[in-house]
Every structure is written in C-alpha cells, then in structure tokens.
Design a protein around this motif. Sequence first.
Motif, PDB file in Angstrom:
ATOM      1  N   LEU A   1       5.650 -14.791  11.240  1.00 42.36           N
ATOM      2  CA  LEU A   1       7.118 -14.177  11.009  1.00 42.36           C
ATOM      3  C   LEU A   1       7.037 -12.964  10.533  1.00 42.36           C
ATOM      4  CD1 LEU A   1       8.933 -17.330   9.057  1.00 42.36           C
ATOM      5  CD2 LEU A   1       9.347 -16.222  11.294  1.00 42.36           C
ATOM      6  N   PHE A   2       7.892 -12.246  11.340  1.00 39.36           N
ATOM      7  CA  PHE A   2       8.273 -10.684  10.978  1.00 39.36           C
ATOM      8  C   PHE A   2       8.573 -10.706   9.484  1.00 39.36           C
ATOM      9  CE2 PHE A   2      11.358  -7.354  10.718  1.00 39.36           C
ATOM     10  CZ  PHE A   2      10.598  -6.144  10.507  1.00 39.36           C
ATOM     11  N   ASP A   3       8.104  -9.809   8.806  1.00 43.59           N
ATOM     12  CA  ASP A   3       8.432  -9.353   7.405  1.00 43.59           C
ATOM     13  C   ASP A   3       9.280  -8.191   7.320  1.00 43.59           C
ATOM     14  OD1 ASP A   3       9.112  -9.104   4.587  1.00 43.59           O
ATOM     15  OD2 ASP A   3       7.215  -9.999   3.920  1.00 43.59           O
ATOM     16  N   PRO A   4      10.838  -8.005   7.242  1.00 43.75           N
ATOM     17  CA  PRO A   4      11.192  -6.740   7.064  1.00 43.75           C
ATOM     18  C   PRO A   4      10.729  -5.895   5.934  1.00 43.75           C
ATOM     19  CG  PRO A   4      12.943  -8.491   7.424  1.00 43.75           C
ATOM     20  CD  PRO A   4      11.654  -9.314   7.392  1.00 43.75           C
ATOM     21  N   GLU A   5      10.420  -6.746   4.909  1.00 46.87           N
ATOM     22  CA  GLU A   5       9.989  -5.866   3.769  1.00 46.87           C
ATOM     23  C   GLU A   5       8.439  -5.223   3.777  1.00 46.87           C
ATOM     24  OE1 GLU A   5      10.590  -7.372  -0.242  1.00 46.87           O
ATOM     25  OE2 GLU A   5      12.563  -8.164   0.435  1.00 46.87           O
ATOM     26  N   VAL A   6       7.768  -5.872   4.751  1.00 47.35           N
ATOM     27  CA  VAL A   6       6.463  -4.987   5.288  1.00 47.35           C
ATOM     28  C   VAL A   6       6.824  -3.918   5.936  1.00 47.35           C
ATOM     29  CG1 VAL A   6       4.364  -5.218   6.411  1.00 47.35           C
ATOM     30  CG2 VAL A   6       5.073  -7.182   5.036  1.00 47.35           C
ATOM     31  N   LEU A   7       7.630  -3.939   6.782  1.00 42.73           N
ATOM     32  CA  LEU A   7       8.181  -2.802   7.579  1.00 42.73           C
ATOM     33  C   LEU A   7       8.627  -1.539   6.764  1.00 42.73           C
ATOM     34  CD1 LEU A   7       8.697  -1.501  10.403  1.00 42.73           C
ATOM     35  CD2 LEU A   7      10.869  -2.507  10.320  1.00 42.73           C
ATOM     36  N   TYR A   8       9.540  -2.138   5.493  1.00 46.88           N
ATOM     37  CA  TYR A   8      10.013  -0.984   4.606  1.00 46.88           C
ATOM     38  C   TYR A   8       8.953  -0.429   4.072  1.00 46.88           C
ATOM     39  CZ  TYR A   8      13.398   1.112   1.903  1.00 46.88           C
ATOM     40  OH  TYR A   8      14.027   1.875   0.757  1.00 46.88           O
ATOM     41  N   ARG A   9       8.091  -1.223   3.436  1.00 48.34           N
ATOM     42  CA  ARG A   9       6.750  -0.866   2.684  1.00 48.34           C
ATOM     43  C   ARG A   9       6.044   0.214   3.402  1.00 48.34           C
ATOM     44  NH1 ARG A   9       2.380  -4.333   2.340  1.00 48.34           N
ATOM     45  NH2 ARG A   9       2.001  -3.359   4.226  1.00 48.34           N
ATOM     46  N   ASP A  10       5.799  -0.045   4.696  1.00 50.51           N
ATOM     47  CA  ASP A  10       4.955   0.841   5.503  1.00 50.51           C
ATOM     48  C   ASP A  10       5.746   2.324   5.680  1.00 50.51           C
ATOM     49  OD1 ASP A  10       3.111  -1.186   5.931  1.00 50.51           O
ATOM     50  OD2 ASP A  10       3.826  -1.537   7.981  1.00 50.51           O
ATOM     51  N   PHE A  11       7.018   2.300   5.813  1.00 53.21           N
ATOM     52  CA  PHE A  11       7.756   3.410   5.887  1.00 53.21           C
ATOM     53  C   PHE A  11       7.578   4.118   4.863  1.00 53.21           C
ATOM     54  CE2 PHE A  11       9.765   2.102  10.015  1.00 53.21           C
ATOM     55  CZ  PHE A  11       9.403   3.010  10.728  1.00 53.21           C
ATOM     56  N   GLU A  12       7.866   3.496   3.742  1.00 53.21           N
ATOM     57  CA  GLU A  12       7.898   3.955   2.240  1.00 53.21           C
ATOM     58  C   GLU A  12       6.608   4.705   2.142  1.00 53.21           C
ATOM     59  OE1 GLU A  12      10.230   2.115  -1.466  1.00 53.21           O
ATOM     60  OE2 GLU A  12       8.524   1.078  -0.801  1.00 53.21           O
ATOM     61  N   ILE A  13       5.764   4.139   2.334  1.00 49.73           N
ATOM     62  CA  ILE A  13       4.322   4.730   2.110  1.00 49.73           C
ATOM     63  C   ILE A  13       3.942   5.945   2.861  1.00 49.73           C
ATOM     64  CG2 ILE A  13       1.674   4.431   2.469  1.00 49.73           C
ATOM     65  CD1 ILE A  13       2.172   1.491   1.533  1.00 49.73           C
ATOM     66  N   ALA A  14       4.393   5.917   4.048  1.00 47.02           N
ATOM     67  CA  ALA A  14       4.223   7.007   5.201  1.00 47.02           C
ATOM     68  C   ALA A  14       5.065   8.409   4.593  1.00 47.02           C
ATOM     69  CB  ALA A  14       4.717   6.717   6.452  1.00 47.02           C
ATOM     70  N   CYS A  15       6.296   7.942   3.891  1.00 52.76           N
ATOM     71  CA  CYS A  15       7.047   8.805   3.544  1.00 52.76           C
ATOM     72  C   CYS A  15       7.102   9.459   2.103  1.00 52.76           C
ATOM     73  CB  CYS A  15       8.676   8.503   3.474  1.00 52.76           C
ATOM     74  SG  CYS A  15       9.365   8.061   5.039  1.00 52.76           S
ATOM     75  N   LYS A  16       6.015   8.881   1.342  1.00 51.47           N
ATOM     76  CA  LYS A  16       5.665   9.387  -0.027  1.00 51.47           C
ATOM     77  C   LYS A  16       5.480  10.760  -0.205  1.00 51.47           C
ATOM     78  CE  LYS A  16       2.696   8.375  -3.979  1.00 51.47           C
ATOM     79  NZ  LYS A  16       2.030   7.457  -4.584  1.00 51.47           N
ATOM     80  N   GLY A  17       6.493  11.347  -1.095  1.00 60.63           N
ATOM     81  CA  GLY A  17       6.323  12.855  -1.418  1.00 60.63           C
ATOM     82  C   GLY A  17       7.593  13.398  -0.512  1.00 60.63           C
ATOM     83  N   PHE A  18       8.233  12.599   0.462  1.00 61.39           N
ATOM     84  CA  PHE A  18       9.305  13.151   1.070  1.00 61.39           C
ATOM     85  C   PHE A  18      10.817  12.251   0.714  1.00 61.39           C
ATOM     86  CE2 PHE A  18       5.714  14.334   4.027  1.00 61.39           C
ATOM     87  CZ  PHE A  18       5.712  15.682   3.551  1.00 61.39           C
ATOM     88  N   GLU A  19      10.726  11.699  -0.365  1.00 59.70           N
ATOM     89  CA  GLU A  19      11.662  10.696  -0.612  1.00 59.70           C
ATOM     90  C   GLU A  19      13.213  11.434  -0.811  1.00 59.70           C
ATOM     91  OE1 GLU A  19       7.956   8.996  -2.426  1.00 59.70           O
ATOM     92  OE2 GLU A  19       9.020  11.276  -2.444  1.00 59.70           O
ATOM     93  N   ASP A  20      13.147  12.773  -1.047  1.00 59.96           N
ATOM     94  CA  ASP A  20      14.581  13.344  -1.281  1.00 59.96           C
ATOM     95  C   ASP A  20      14.922  13.758   0.381  1.00 59.96           C
ATOM     96  OD1 ASP A  20      14.308  12.913  -3.779  1.00 59.96           O
ATOM     97  OD2 ASP A  20      13.294  15.070  -4.321  1.00 59.96           O
TER      98      ASP A  20
END
Length: 195
Positions: free
Chosen positions: A87-106
């Motif tokens: 099953l696809f887990d949207p939270e994993v997708l969110y986490r992957d983007f969150e990790i990739a965007c680290k330092g650019f949250e603003d």
Amino acid sequence: HVLDNVAEFVLKTIELKYDDTAIPDVEAVQDIVEIGLMKYDLYDVAKAYILYRAEHHKLRDRKKQETLQKIARKKLFVTKRNGDKVLFDPEVLYRDFEIACKGFEDLVDVGILVERCENNMFDGMTVADLGAAKVLTVRAYIEKDSTYSTIATRLATRNLYDEVFDANDSVNINKDYRASFVRNIKRSVKDGRLI
C-alpha cells in the motif's frame, strides 16, 4: 511538403519562445502544433487533433481522479523492486520530500510538492517510477528558483542509493550501505566471483 513546413514552424516557434534553460511542457508544444496546422490551412487535421487532445485530456483527468481517490481511501499500491505490492503511504512521500528540502523549508512548500507528485501517480507504479515522479515534480519548479535544482539532485541521488543499496524507503543511508556491502560480498562469494 506542407507537413515539413508545419514541423519547421513548430521547431522555430519553440526555439524563439523557450531559451536553453526553459523547457516547454507537452501542452505548450501541442498548442504550437495546433497553431502550425491552422497556419498551413490544415483545418480538418487541426480539428481532429484538437478533439483528440480533448478526449485524452478527459481520460487523463478521470484516471487522475481515480488515483487520488485510491490514495484517499488508502487503496493505491506501489510495486517494490522484488515485485511485492505494498500500500502506498503518503506519509513516506511527504517524508522523502521533507528530507530533500532540508535547509529550504522557508522557500519550499513540501505539501504542494506532495500534492503535485500524487497527481502523477498510478496504481501499481514501481518504486523506480515513484522516484522518477518525485524528481520530475521538483524539476518543474527549477526555472522559478534554482533551489529546486538542489532538491531534484537530492531526490535523484536518493533514487540511486535506493537502487544500488537495494533499500526501500529507509532514512539511514549509512546502515543501508553497510547492509548492502555485506550482502553483496556474500553474494559474490556464493557466485564464485570472490574467493
């Protein structure tokens, strides 16, 4: 030939409209093709092309809505590298983007990236397809801000790590690397490549 003229018109229009850093999307190219067909009096062909595009747009929208409903109902499956469907887990997708965007949250809205990526998903897509969808989602924003180039690179690098280390949605690359190293040494000994 008239079709050669249409093709030349389309290419020249794209060259004039888009520089080396901008990439036209499919819709933009198709719009230019329509204009080219009409410019060279191919009205019947242009009409058929417009109707074809409209019909396929409806089909894509319908499939997209079905996919989004499956995501909402938690019924969308992703195919792992070993062939297992999970099953696809949207939270994993969110986490992957969150990790990739680290330092650019603003600068970056992770929620928008997740939403755009989900719009390009389909049931049964492979982990590799999902990885590519993440990169392509971010790549669409590069001309707006070069920050997205760094984020796309991080996602593409993560895709390579996952493929090489045979990792599945892990956040610990060092652990994955060590496990992959041991697994590959054992496999090489078993296959007779290492003694």
